[in-house]
Design an enzyme around this catalytic site. Structure first.
Site, PDB file in Angstrom:
ATOM      1  N   SER A   1       0.823  -1.204   0.000  1.00 61.93           N
ATOM      2  CA  SER A   1       0.000   0.000   0.000  1.00 61.93           C
ATOM      3  C   SER A   1       0.857   1.254   0.000  1.00 61.93           C
ATOM      4  O   SER A   1       0.330   2.364  -0.046  1.00 61.93           O
ATOM      5  CB  SER A   1      -0.887   0.002   1.248  1.00 61.93           C
ATOM      6  OG  SER A   1      -0.059   0.057   2.386  1.00 61.93           O
ATOM      7  N   CYS A   2       2.181   1.103   0.075  1.00 61.95           N
ATOM      8  CA  CYS A   2       3.006   2.299   0.290  1.00 61.95           C
ATOM      9  C   CYS A   2       3.894   2.681  -0.885  1.00 61.95           C
ATOM     10  O   CYS A   2       3.769   3.785  -1.414  1.00 61.95           O
ATOM     11  CB  CYS A   2       3.843   2.103   1.539  1.00 61.95           C
ATOM     12  SG  CYS A   2       2.837   1.687   2.955  1.00 61.95           S
ATOM     13  N   PHE A   3       4.818   1.801  -1.282  1.00 60.97           N
ATOM     14  CA  PHE A   3       5.783   2.215  -2.311  1.00 60.97           C
ATOM     15  C   PHE A   3       5.096   2.690  -3.599  1.00 60.97           C
ATOM     16  O   PHE A   3       5.369   3.799  -4.066  1.00 60.97           O
ATOM     17  CB  PHE A   3       6.775   1.087  -2.625  1.00 60.97           C
ATOM     18  CG  PHE A   3       7.789   0.824  -1.532  1.00 60.97           C
ATOM     19  CD1 PHE A   3       7.932   1.680  -0.459  1.00 60.97           C
ATOM     20  CD2 PHE A   3       8.614  -0.288  -1.593  1.00 60.97           C
ATOM     21  CE1 PHE A   3       8.856   1.447   0.550  1.00 60.97           C
ATOM     22  CE2 PHE A   3       9.546  -0.536  -0.598  1.00 60.97           C
ATOM     23  CZ  PHE A   3       9.673   0.322   0.469  1.00 60.97           C
TER      24      PHE A   3
END
Ligand code: UGA
Length: 435
Positions: free
Chosen positions: A265-267
């Site tokens: 969900s981040c990079f």
């Protein structure tokens, strides 16, 4: 200290647990009653090592309580963390709807509150969100001014899924982004038991540190993957190359594991958001563009190698081992397994999947493929295997009893090749097979 946490997603819940573990009293606030009910029962709404045990411990001791009443929670605490979601819009920009609404509600709550209340932004947000959006919303709704009526800070979260509790309790650093000495002192005291280095910055710098950290880590992975494709043609092993490269203390061996690319969900979200901000400012981002482009290539590269090495995959029964974006989580956001599944289907393969935790989540993305709850039954069914997530159990498969398998394509360098004799094996960044 008494702390309220607005938003019980990944960051909110683990922040609450870590602060409870450090001896604070926590109120977890969310708008979804079902989520709070699960937590009240001492369980986690998502799979993450150690989280169930810690919720159960802190719920039974009442160090953690839950509430849907944000105003009441803010009024009975000294510090409020904002940990609501910051989803991506279609164009890669950050959607700040939840942040605006949480800030407005907090502003309303502190309007008549006695004493100095500290508000901390913890979700990953584009630079300027705390100083502009949050500050102006709270000021306007509460009629108070930050620094005097209330304190405002931005403290980014650096935890990894799958290691969330360890990372929350053992951070490499704590960044406190605030203009105010009083707020800095209160938060330094809160984080002191972590015995970690504390860096004080402005809120905007704190936001930029988070985006830059994630973008640099993603860059390291994409760089390793680009080198990996070159290594395949040169005829050397990228893992040996990166071992040699990572021994340079200026570089470090971390995040140089070549494979099918980064998910989560981040990079992908954070790199895209940074590119979007830069483009809005009229700036070019050739490095970040390349990071994303490289990440898109890797899953197709794995399927392409498979297709070429066994002379076509049409009609082959292909098992995907690993659907989560990384081990020890049931999170499938931006998982590299999805493009591999779709590409295999396009090429006419019959596809099935296995994952120890993520089958239910993945099924909603790919309802038409088959799923095996039992890893060995899946392997017994398959002609070819695609290893997409490095779960420990996959290291324990007894390949000596699986010689019907035509080939294994290991996207995460997980399988011990000394344990496979009669099966064709290929992994990213290795000498290409003879075809
Ligand atoms: C990442 C960062 O590592 C955290 O510091 C940050 O707090 C978090 O994002 C966030 O912003 O919330 P996370 O996405 O949970 O954490 O997981 P990572 O362990 O970083 O892995 C991300 C992806 O990169 C996974 O798909 C993983 O398989 C891949 N990866 C990682 C590689 O392909 N190669 C590597 O060498 C390392």
């Amino acid at each position: 200290m008494k702390v309220s946490i607005i938003g019980c997603g990944y960051v909110g819940l683990t922040t609450g647990l870590a602060l409870a573990e450090l001896g604070n009293e926590i109120i977890l606030v969310d708008v979804i009653p079902e989520k709070l009910k699960v937590i009240e029962q001492g369980r986690s709404p998502f799979y993450e090592p150690d989280v169930d045990e810690m919720i159960s411990k802190h719920i039974s001791s009442r160090a953690i309580t839950t509430s849907m009443d944000l105003k009441e929670a803010v009024n009975s605490t000294e510090i409020t963390f904002i940990t609501v979601g910051t989803p991506s819009r279609e164009d890669g920009s950050m959607d700040d709807t939840y942040i605006r609404s949480a800030s407005g509600n907090i502003g309303e709550a502190i309007k008549d509150k006695e004493g100095f209340h500290v508000i901390v932004m913890k979700s990953t947000v584009v630079p300027g969100t705390t100083d502009i959006t949050i500050r102006s919303t709270i000021d306007e709704v509460s009629g108070l001014g930050s620094g005097e009526g209330y304190g405002l800070a931005m403290c980014p979260e650096f935890l990894r899924e799958g290691a969330a509790m360890y990372d929350s309790l053992n951070p490499d650093r704590v960044v406190i982004g605030t203009h105010e000495d009083r707020t800095f002192e209160i938060l330094s005291k809160l984080f002191e038991p972590l015995n970690s280095d504390i860096l004080r910055t402005s809120p905007t710098s704190a936001e930029m540190i988070k985006y830059t950290s994630n973008s640099l880590l993603a860059t390291k992975i994409s760089f390793a993957n680009e080198i990996s494709r070159i290594c395949e043609e040169v005829g050397v092993d990228v893992y040996e190359i990166m071992k040699g490269v990572g021994m340079d203390s200026r570089i470090s061996p971390q995040f140089l594991r070549a494979g099918v690319g980064f998910g989560g969900s981040c990079f992908p979200k954070d790199v895209s958001a940074l590119m979007h901000i830069a483009k809005e400012m009229g700036l070019k981002t050739p490095i970040l563009d390349g990071v994303m482009e490289n990440n898109d290539i890797q899953p197709y590269h794995l399927v392409d190698i498979a297709d070429r090495s066994i002379g076509g995959i049409k009609g082959k029964k292909a098992l995907i081992l690993g659907l989560a974006f990384k081990p020890d989580t049931d999170d499938i956001r931006s998982t590299r397994s999805l493009p591999v599944v779709m590409n295999l289907l396009e090429k006419g393969a019959i596809v099935a999947g296995h994952d120890p935790k993520a089958i239910d989540n993945f099924r909603s993305e790919a309802p038409d493929i088959e799923y095996f709850e039992d890893m060995n039954m899946g392997v017994d069914w398959a002609d070819i295997i695609f290893l997409m997530t490095e779960w420990t159990e996959y290291k324990e498969i007894d390949w000596s009893t699986k010689d019907h398998v035509e080939a294994i394509f290991d996207g995460r360098r997980t399988i011990d090749t000394s344990k496979i004799e009669d099966i064709n094996y290929w992994s990213m960044g290795r000498v290409l097979p003879d075809w």
